[in-house]
Scaffold this motif. Structure first.
Motif, mmCIF file in Angstrom:
data_model
loop_
_atom_site.group_PDB
_atom_site.id
_atom_site.type_symbol
_atom_site.label_atom_id
_atom_site.label_comp_id
_atom_site.label_asym_id
_atom_site.label_seq_id
_atom_site.Cartn_x
_atom_site.Cartn_y
_atom_site.Cartn_z
ATOM 1 N N LEU A 79 0.853 -1.191 0.000
ATOM 2 C CA LEU A 79 0.000 0.000 0.000
ATOM 3 C C LEU A 79 0.885 1.236 0.000
ATOM 4 N N VAL A 80 0.613 2.166 -0.930
ATOM 5 C CA VAL A 80 1.384 3.403 -1.040
ATOM 6 C C VAL A 80 0.418 4.577 -1.015
ATOM 7 N N THR A 81 0.630 5.515 -0.102
ATOM 8 C CA THR A 81 -0.186 6.725 -0.069
ATOM 9 C C THR A 81 0.540 7.846 -0.812
ATOM 10 N N GLY A 82 -0.237 8.821 -1.286
ATOM 11 C CA GLY A 82 0.354 9.919 -2.059
ATOM 12 C C GLY A 82 0.987 9.420 -3.343
ATOM 13 N N ALA A 83 0.308 8.479 -4.017
ATOM 14 C CA ALA A 83 0.905 7.781 -5.160
ATOM 15 C C ALA A 83 0.643 8.443 -6.500
ATOM 16 N N SER A 84 -0.117 9.526 -6.540
ATOM 17 C CA SER A 84 -0.560 10.057 -7.835
ATOM 18 C C SER A 84 0.473 10.940 -8.525
ATOM 19 N N ARG A 85 1.426 11.487 -7.792
ATOM 20 C CA ARG A 85 2.396 12.397 -8.415
ATOM 21 C C ARG A 85 3.672 12.456 -7.592
ATOM 22 N N GLY A 86 4.668 13.167 -8.139
ATOM 23 C CA GLY A 86 5.912 13.411 -7.421
ATOM 24 C C GLY A 86 6.651 12.145 -7.041
ATOM 25 N N PHE A 87 7.186 12.158 -5.835
ATOM 26 C CA PHE A 87 7.995 11.038 -5.361
ATOM 27 C C PHE A 87 7.185 9.752 -5.275
ATOM 28 N N ARG B 176 9.398 -5.027 -8.917
ATOM 29 C CA ARG B 176 10.035 -5.811 -7.859
ATOM 30 C C ARG B 176 9.051 -6.672 -7.085
ATOM 31 N N LEU B 177 7.762 -6.520 -7.351
ATOM 32 C CA LEU B 177 6.736 -7.297 -6.658
ATOM 33 C C LEU B 177 6.520 -8.614 -7.393
ATOM 34 N N GLY B 178 6.567 -9.705 -6.663
ATOM 35 C CA GLY B 178 6.473 -11.027 -7.266
ATOM 36 C C GLY B 178 5.064 -11.377 -7.737
ATOM 37 N N GLN B 179 4.953 -12.528 -8.383
ATOM 38 C CA GLN B 179 3.664 -13.013 -8.882
ATOM 39 C C GLN B 179 2.668 -13.123 -7.731
ATOM 40 N N GLY B 180 1.431 -12.680 -8.000
ATOM 41 C CA GLY B 180 0.378 -12.759 -6.995
ATOM 42 C C GLY B 180 0.340 -11.586 -6.036
ATOM 43 N N SER B 181 1.229 -10.627 -6.225
ATOM 44 C CA SER B 181 1.244 -9.462 -5.348
ATOM 45 C C SER B 181 0.055 -8.545 -5.625
ATOM 46 N N VAL B 182 -0.304 -7.762 -4.620
ATOM 47 C CA VAL B 182 -1.378 -6.783 -4.742
ATOM 48 C C VAL B 182 -0.805 -5.414 -4.389
ATOM 49 N N LEU B 183 -1.052 -4.432 -5.258
ATOM 50 C CA LEU B 183 -0.570 -3.061 -5.059
ATOM 51 C C LEU B 183 -1.777 -2.137 -4.955
ATOM 52 N N LEU B 184 -1.931 -1.496 -3.800
ATOM 53 C CA LEU B 184 -3.048 -0.584 -3.549
ATOM 54 C C LEU B 184 -2.518 0.837 -3.491
ATOM 55 N N LEU B 185 -3.038 1.693 -4.379
ATOM 56 C CA LEU B 185 -2.575 3.071 -4.493
ATOM 57 C C LEU B 185 -3.612 4.021 -3.895
ATOM 58 N N LEU B 186 -3.139 4.980 -3.085
ATOM 59 C CA LEU B 186 -4.031 5.952 -2.452
ATOM 60 C C LEU B 186 -3.558 7.364 -2.746
ATOM 61 N N ALA B 187 -4.505 8.224 -3.080
ATOM 62 C CA ALA B 187 -4.235 9.653 -3.283
ATOM 63 C C ALA B 187 -5.571 10.358 -3.459
ATOM 64 N N ARG B 188 -5.529 11.674 -3.630
ATOM 65 C CA ARG B 188 -6.776 12.430 -3.795
ATOM 66 C C ARG B 188 -7.252 12.453 -5.241
ATOM 67 N N ARG C 27 -1.781 -7.498 -9.277
ATOM 68 C CA ARG C 27 -3.107 -6.864 -9.169
ATOM 69 C C ARG C 27 -2.925 -5.444 -8.653
ATOM 70 N N VAL C 28 -3.415 -4.466 -9.411
ATOM 71 C CA VAL C 28 -3.276 -3.057 -9.044
ATOM 72 C C VAL C 28 -4.664 -2.468 -8.796
ATOM 73 N N GLU C 29 -4.863 -1.937 -7.616
ATOM 74 C CA GLU C 29 -6.110 -1.273 -7.261
ATOM 75 C C GLU C 29 -5.790 0.138 -6.773
ATOM 76 N N PHE C 30 -6.778 1.024 -6.861
ATOM 77 C CA PHE C 30 -6.556 2.390 -6.366
ATOM 78 C C PHE C 30 -7.826 2.923 -5.727
ATOM 79 N N VAL C 31 -7.617 3.842 -4.792
ATOM 80 C CA VAL C 31 -8.722 4.515 -4.107
ATOM 81 C C VAL C 31 -8.415 6.000 -4.066
ATOM 82 N N ALA C 32 -9.324 6.794 -4.621
ATOM 83 C CA ALA C 32 -9.201 8.249 -4.557
ATOM 84 C C ALA C 32 -9.914 8.727 -3.297
ATOM 85 N N ALA C 33 -9.156 9.172 -2.318
ATOM 86 C CA ALA C 33 -9.740 9.566 -1.038
ATOM 87 C C ALA C 33 -8.888 10.650 -0.394
ATOM 88 N N ASP C 34 -9.544 11.520 0.341
ATOM 89 C CA ASP C 34 -8.855 12.554 1.110
ATOM 90 C C ASP C 34 -8.581 11.998 2.496
#
Length: 338
Positions: free
Chosen positions: A88-96, A107-119, A139-146
């Motif tokens: 899980l990574v927060t602030g994933a939409s821009r910059g660093f 670098r994430l192996g087979q079957g990994s899940v990546l959850l992205l959070l930002a506004r 598997r890549v999922e994202f949630v747009a949330a403040d």
């Protein structure tokens, strides 16, 4: 039998070019005369000490004297796999954060899940589509949330609990990158509005605490599993900058917060990583909106002298720390100390 003649006393070698001048200089300074032999230059101060000096003069000098950045080429590196990870990574939409996610995904192996959070929903959707198209088995999922409001924090926590059953049981990696500068045009004495202050700390401190504790509880302690928490920190967690009351306070509080986590949960790997002065939109705000004129000039000098750090260079150092996994849990590790 004849007697051997004793060897004549050894004569000193004639001074090499440049040595006579060094002797003369030492005599003028009143120092005792001694032979000068060429040798290696004295070691430079440790990078940690150089970077720790006060700003702006010596701090700028420390940055200017750092080694040149290595150019990043996305097509050339050989990646070390982090294995199957629920990440899980927060602030994933821009910059660093955006750059970090792009380096992390291969670098994430087979079957990994990546959850992205930002506004920003649009930027998250674009990034998720890019990663899905270039990385199979992830598997890549994202949630747009403040994350600064209660509703957004609940959205993020619910999304995390939703992907948990589909994620691999072996490893949890949580990267708290989301953060904001606050109103850097104001001095300490200008900050009198409780709503402004509470809103800042809700986004920069409360959300990181609640999201991290919720993720660790939901993942649980499982035999053979590992849990890693990264806090994107700053030099401002250690040193005060004028007009940056909120930002310095927030970064210092987060560092200490995660040090407590490392102390209470020894099986959780905790890292406070300071990525250095990055070439981002936040840095643009720093050199144009900071109220103190000396600080504005300091940040302008960094930009004009080409000493801002490319996000990919700093993100690669963080990847190295995670791959080697030898850092002391709870430590504050700076870009320049690696």
């Amino acid at each position: 039998m004849g007697l051997c003649r004793p060897d004549p006393p050894a004569r000193p070698h004639p001074p090499r070019p440049g040595q006579r001048q060094q002797h003369q200089q030492k005599q003028r300074r009143g120092r005792p005369l001694r032979s000068v032999r060429p040798g290696p230059a004295p070691p430079r101060p440790a990078r940690r000490e150089m970077y720790g000096h006060k700003y702006p003069g010596s701090f700028l000098k420390a940055i200017v004297n750092r080694p040149l950045q290595k150019e990043f080429r996305a097509s050339s590196p050989t990646y070390m796999s982090l294995g199957s990870v629920l990440c899980l990574v927060t602030g994933a939409s821009r910059g660093f954060g955006r750059t970090l996610v792009r380096l992390l995904a291969p670098r994430l192996g087979q079957g990994s899940v990546l959850l992205l959070l930002a506004r920003s929903a649009a930027q998250l959707a674009e990034l998720a589509a890019e990663l899905r198209g270039t990385r199979s088995g992830l598997r890549v999922e994202f949630v747009a949330a403040d994350l600064g409001c209660e509703q957004g924090l609940r959205q993020a926590t619910a999304a995390l609990r939703e992907v948990l059953p589909a994620g691999p049981p072996g490893r949890l990696l949580l990267i708290n990158n989301a953060g904001s500068l606050g109103d850097i045009s104001k001095t300490f004495l200008d900050l009198t509005d409780p709503d402004e202050i509470n809103s800042y700390f809700a986004f920069n401190i409360t959300s990181a605490l609640c999201l991290t504790s919720s993720a660790l509880q939901a993942f649980g302690k499982q035999p053979g599993c590992s849990r890693t928490v990264v806090n994107i920190s700053s030099l401002c967690a250690l040193k005060p900058f004028k007009n940056w009351t909120l930002y310095c306070s927030g970064k210092a509080a987060r560092d200490m917060m995660f040090q407590v986590l490392a102390l209470e949960e020894p099986d959780v790997r905790v890292l406070n990583y300071a990525p250095g002065p990055l070439d981002t939109d936040m840095q643009l705000l720093a050199r144009t909106k900071t109220g103190d004129a000396d600080m504005r000039q300091f940040f302008q000098n960094l930009q004009e002298s080409g000493q801002l750090i490319d996000c990919s260079v700093s993100a690669q150092k963080l990847m190295k720390l995670l791959e080697e996994d030898t850092f002391c849990s709870g430590a504050h590790v700076d870009f320049y100390s690696i």
